[in-house]
Design a protein around this motif. Structure first.
Motif, PDB file in Angstrom:
ATOM      1  N   ALA A   1      -1.152  14.185  13.930  1.00  0.00           N
ATOM      2  CA  ALA A   1      -0.294  14.226  15.076  1.00  0.00           C
ATOM      3  C   ALA A   1       1.168  14.060  14.659  1.00  0.00           C
ATOM      4  N   SER A   2       1.411  13.339  13.573  1.00  0.00           N
ATOM      5  CA  SER A   2       2.801  12.946  13.328  1.00  0.00           C
ATOM      6  C   SER A   2       3.691  14.076  12.819  1.00  0.00           C
ATOM      7  N   GLY A   3       3.097  15.205  12.420  1.00  0.00           N
ATOM      8  CA  GLY A   3       3.934  16.330  11.990  1.00  0.00           C
ATOM      9  C   GLY A   3       4.463  17.165  13.144  1.00  0.00           C
TER      10      GLY A   3
ATOM     11  N   VAL B   1       5.357  22.229   7.491  1.00  0.00           N
ATOM     12  CA  VAL B   1       6.279  21.119   7.794  1.00  0.00           C
ATOM     13  C   VAL B   1       5.457  19.859   8.007  1.00  0.00           C
ATOM     14  N   ASP B   2       5.924  18.738   7.454  1.00  0.00           N
ATOM     15  CA  ASP B   2       5.258  17.463   7.760  1.00  0.00           C
ATOM     16  C   ASP B   2       6.277  16.330   7.693  1.00  0.00           C
ATOM     17  N   ASP B   3       5.901  15.187   8.261  1.00  0.00           N
ATOM     18  CA  ASP B   3       6.834  14.057   8.258  1.00  0.00           C
ATOM     19  C   ASP B   3       6.899  13.392   6.883  1.00  0.00           C
ATOM     20  N   PHE B   4       5.734  13.255   6.213  1.00  0.00           N
ATOM     21  CA  PHE B   4       5.676  12.569   4.918  1.00  0.00           C
ATOM     22  C   PHE B   4       4.935  13.405   3.893  1.00  0.00           C
ATOM     23  N   LEU B   5       5.340  13.237   2.631  1.00  0.00           N
ATOM     24  CA  LEU B   5       4.533  13.744   1.518  1.00  0.00           C
ATOM     25  C   LEU B   5       4.208  12.545   0.632  1.00  0.00           C
ATOM     26  N   ALA B   6       2.907  12.255   0.500  1.00  0.00           N
ATOM     27  CA  ALA B   6       2.474  11.124  -0.333  1.00  0.00           C
ATOM     28  C   ALA B   6       1.698  11.678  -1.528  1.00  0.00           C
ATOM     29  N   ASN B   7       0.375  11.783  -1.399  1.00  0.00           N
ATOM     30  CA  ASN B   7      -0.421  12.340  -2.507  1.00  0.00           C
ATOM     31  C   ASN B   7      -0.642  13.844  -2.393  1.00  0.00           C
ATOM     32  N   GLY B   8      -0.162  14.411  -1.322  1.00  0.00           N
ATOM     33  CA  GLY B   8      -0.230  15.867  -1.177  1.00  0.00           C
ATOM     34  C   GLY B   8      -1.529  16.394  -0.572  1.00  0.00           C
ATOM     35  N   GLU B   9      -2.384  15.510  -0.087  1.00  0.00           N
ATOM     36  CA  GLU B   9      -3.675  15.953   0.470  1.00  0.00           C
ATOM     37  C   GLU B   9      -3.485  16.871   1.677  1.00  0.00           C
ATOM     38  N   ALA B  10      -2.634  16.446   2.610  1.00  0.00           N
ATOM     39  CA  ALA B  10      -2.450  17.235   3.836  1.00  0.00           C
ATOM     40  C   ALA B  10      -1.880  18.613   3.490  1.00  0.00           C
ATOM     41  N   CYS B  11      -0.858  18.639   2.641  1.00  0.00           N
ATOM     42  CA  CYS B  11      -0.261  19.935   2.283  1.00  0.00           C
ATOM     43  C   CYS B  11      -1.262  20.803   1.530  1.00  0.00           C
TER      44      CYS B  11
ATOM     45  N   GLU C   1       9.740  12.393   1.321  1.00  0.00           N
ATOM     46  CA  GLU C   1       8.840  12.531   0.166  1.00  0.00           C
ATOM     47  C   GLU C   1       8.852  11.231  -0.620  1.00  0.00           C
ATOM     48  N   LYS C   2       7.660  10.694  -0.892  1.00  0.00           N
ATOM     49  CA  LYS C   2       7.577   9.515  -1.762  1.00  0.00           C
ATOM     50  C   LYS C   2       7.279  10.036  -3.166  1.00  0.00           C
ATOM     51  N   ALA C   3       8.360  10.220  -3.938  1.00  0.00           N
ATOM     52  CA  ALA C   3       8.261  10.903  -5.232  1.00  0.00           C
ATOM     53  C   ALA C   3       7.341  10.167  -6.192  1.00  0.00           C
TER      54      ALA C   3
ATOM     55  N   LEU D   1      10.839   8.035  13.592  1.00  0.00           N
ATOM     56  CA  LEU D   1      10.086   9.233  13.173  1.00  0.00           C
ATOM     57  C   LEU D   1       8.655   9.246  13.712  1.00  0.00           C
ATOM     58  N   ASN D   2       8.034   8.078  13.809  1.00  0.00           N
ATOM     59  CA  ASN D   2       6.678   7.984  14.373  1.00  0.00           C
ATOM     60  C   ASN D   2       6.713   7.000  15.549  1.00  0.00           C
ATOM     61  N   PHE D   3       5.794   7.110  16.442  1.00  0.00           N
ATOM     62  CA  PHE D   3       5.683   6.222  17.616  1.00  0.00           C
ATOM     63  C   PHE D   3       6.874   6.352  18.561  1.00  0.00           C
TER      64      PHE D   3
ATOM     65  N   GLY E   1       0.817  -1.213   0.000  1.00  0.00           N
ATOM     66  CA  GLY E   1       0.000   0.000   0.000  1.00  0.00           C
ATOM     67  C   GLY E   1       0.847   1.257   0.000  1.00  0.00           C
ATOM     68  N   ASP E   2       2.115   1.121  -0.436  1.00  0.00           N
ATOM     69  CA  ASP E   2       3.016   2.284  -0.537  1.00  0.00           C
ATOM     70  C   ASP E   2       3.250   2.985   0.797  1.00  0.00           C
ATOM     71  N   ILE E   3       3.247   2.218   1.874  1.00  0.00           N
ATOM     72  CA  ILE E   3       3.495   2.800   3.197  1.00  0.00           C
ATOM     73  C   ILE E   3       4.942   2.493   3.603  1.00  0.00           C
ATOM     74  N   LEU E   4       5.635   3.527   4.030  1.00  0.00           N
ATOM     75  CA  LEU E   4       6.963   3.320   4.604  1.00  0.00           C
ATOM     76  C   LEU E   4       6.826   3.396   6.127  1.00  0.00           C
ATOM     77  N   LYS E   5       7.259   2.312   6.779  1.00  0.00           N
ATOM     78  CA  LYS E   5       7.173   2.265   8.235  1.00  0.00           C
ATOM     79  C   LYS E   5       8.509   2.749   8.806  1.00  0.00           C
TER      80      LYS E   5
ATOM     81  N   PHE F   1      -4.090   9.685   4.170  1.00  0.00           N
ATOM     82  CA  PHE F   1      -3.464   8.577   3.443  1.00  0.00           C
ATOM     83  C   PHE F   1      -3.342   7.333   4.313  1.00  0.00           C
ATOM     84  N   THR F   2      -3.026   7.531   5.583  1.00  0.00           N
ATOM     85  CA  THR F   2      -2.786   6.372   6.444  1.00  0.00           C
ATOM     86  C   THR F   2      -4.075   5.843   7.083  1.00  0.00           C
ATOM     87  N   HIS F   3      -5.041   6.731   7.357  1.00  0.00           N
ATOM     88  CA  HIS F   3      -6.294   6.272   7.986  1.00  0.00           C
ATOM     89  C   HIS F   3      -7.363   5.920   6.950  1.00  0.00           C
TER      90      HIS F   3
HETATM   91  P1  5GP Z   1      -0.573  12.942   1.844  1.00  0.00           P
HETATM   92  O1  5GP Z   1      -1.579  13.852   2.480  1.00  0.00           O
HETATM   93  O2  5GP Z   1       0.567  13.694   1.214  1.00  0.00           O
HETATM   94  O3  5GP Z   1      -1.205  11.963   0.910  1.00  0.00           O
HETATM   95  O4  5GP Z   1       0.033  12.054   3.027  1.00  0.00           O
HETATM   96  C1  5GP Z   1       0.808  12.663   3.999  1.00  0.00           C
HETATM   97  C2  5GP Z   1       0.349  12.315   5.389  1.00  0.00           C
HETATM   98  O5  5GP Z   1       0.049  10.922   5.500  1.00  0.00           O
HETATM   99  C3  5GP Z   1       1.455  12.598   6.376  1.00  0.00           C
HETATM  100  O6  5GP Z   1       0.977  13.565   7.286  1.00  0.00           O
HETATM  101  C4  5GP Z   1       1.768  11.289   7.069  1.00  0.00           C
HETATM  102  O7  5GP Z   1       1.368  11.355   8.411  1.00  0.00           O
HETATM  103  C5  5GP Z   1       0.942  10.236   6.359  1.00  0.00           C
HETATM  104  N1  5GP Z   1       1.754   9.342   5.502  1.00  0.00           N
HETATM  105  C6  5GP Z   1       1.740   9.296   4.143  1.00  0.00           C
HETATM  106  N2  5GP Z   1       2.522   8.320   3.692  1.00  0.00           N
HETATM  107  C7  5GP Z   1       3.073   7.735   4.769  1.00  0.00           C
HETATM  108  C8  5GP Z   1       3.998   6.640   4.932  1.00  0.00           C
HETATM  109  O8  5GP Z   1       4.460   5.997   3.977  1.00  0.00           O
HETATM  110  N3  5GP Z   1       4.362   6.335   6.204  1.00  0.00           N
HETATM  111  C9  5GP Z   1       3.872   7.002   7.293  1.00  0.00           C
HETATM  112  N4  5GP Z   1       4.292   6.627   8.502  1.00  0.00           N
HETATM  113  N5  5GP Z   1       2.986   8.032   7.171  1.00  0.00           N
HETATM  114  C10 5GP Z   1       2.594   8.393   5.922  1.00  0.00           C
END
Ligand code: 5GP
Length: 189
Positions: A59-61, A123-133, A155-157, A26-28, A17-21, A99-101
């Motif tokens: 919370a993770s940012g 500032v955030d911990d991850f950039l995936a699809n850019g929804e949060a930003c 960033e997951k390019a 960084l988390n937990f 599911g393209d998740i990096l643990k 993205f994660t929930h």
């Molecule tokens: P986006 O909104 O860019 O799709 O996803 C970013 C948010 O989802 C971040 O705030 C982060 O908490 C969470 N996230 C996205 N991808 C990952 C991932 O691969 N691993 C973790 N731990 N969190 C992620």
């Protein structure tokens, strides 16, 4: 950033599911010394931009953002994902798909903590699809504040949002950029 890449290579796990643990640093569980190095690097990149506010999402940012705010000697504001009794009714809000929930949230920032006087670094911990930003950028616009840039730890390019932000002219600074995570093998840009 070499240091963060080496932590990801050593301790990170690419999940389905393209998740990096990265929950061991960084988390937990948070490696505060490492995050301080990341925050210092972010400060060096943006230090001439007159930033007076850091904005993130709970919370993770929050952990990385707190250290970044310390370097800039400014306040950190975080968007809440649910309304609580201790929150005023006067807030900016924008919907955001997590993205994660895999749920739709409403991000909320109190109007008194973000104004047209603010030069904001997101500032955030991850950039995936850019929804949060994207949702944070909308809130910055609603407040008539000024976006100075976005700083991301990982960033997951291959999910595309990073290059979209860069081509729209935003100063996006990512400390580690992952090009691919096929079959558990993590490749950096
Ligand atoms: P986006 O909104 O860019 O799709 O996803 C970013 C948010 O989802 C971040 O705030 C982060 O908490 C969470 N996230 C996205 N991808 C990952 C991932 O691969 N691993 C973790 N731990 N969190 C992620």
């Amino acid at each position: 950033m070499q240091l963060l890449e080496s932590y990801i290579t050593k301790y990170g796990k690419a999940l389905p599911g393209d998740i990096l643990k990265v929950d061991s640093f960084l988390n937990f569980q948070i490696d505060v010394e490492l995050l301080d190095r990341l925050a210092c690097d972010i400060y060096q990149h943006f230090k001439d931009k007159n930033i007076n506010k850091i904005l993130t999402v709970e919370a993770s940012g929050i952990a990385l953002s707190t250290l970044v705010a310390k370097y800039f000697n400014c306040k950190l504001v975080f968007a809440k994902k649910s309304k609580t009794l201790n929150m005023s009714d006067d807030f900016y809000s924008e919907k955001c798909f997590s993205f994660t929930h895999k749920t739709q949230n409403n991000l909320m920032v109190s109007k008194s903590f973000l104004t047209s006087e603010d030069n904001v670094l997101v500032v955030d911990d991850f950039l995936a699809n850019g929804e949060a930003c994207n949702s944070l950028l909308s809130i910055i616009n609603q407040a008539n504040a000024k976006l100075q840039g976005i700083a991301i730890a990982v960033e997951k390019a291959f999910q595309g949002a990073g290059d979209r932000f860069r081509s729209s002219g935003i100063d996006l600074y990512s400390l580690a950029i992952i090009e691919s995570m096929n079959e558990g093998k993590i490749e950096f840009r």
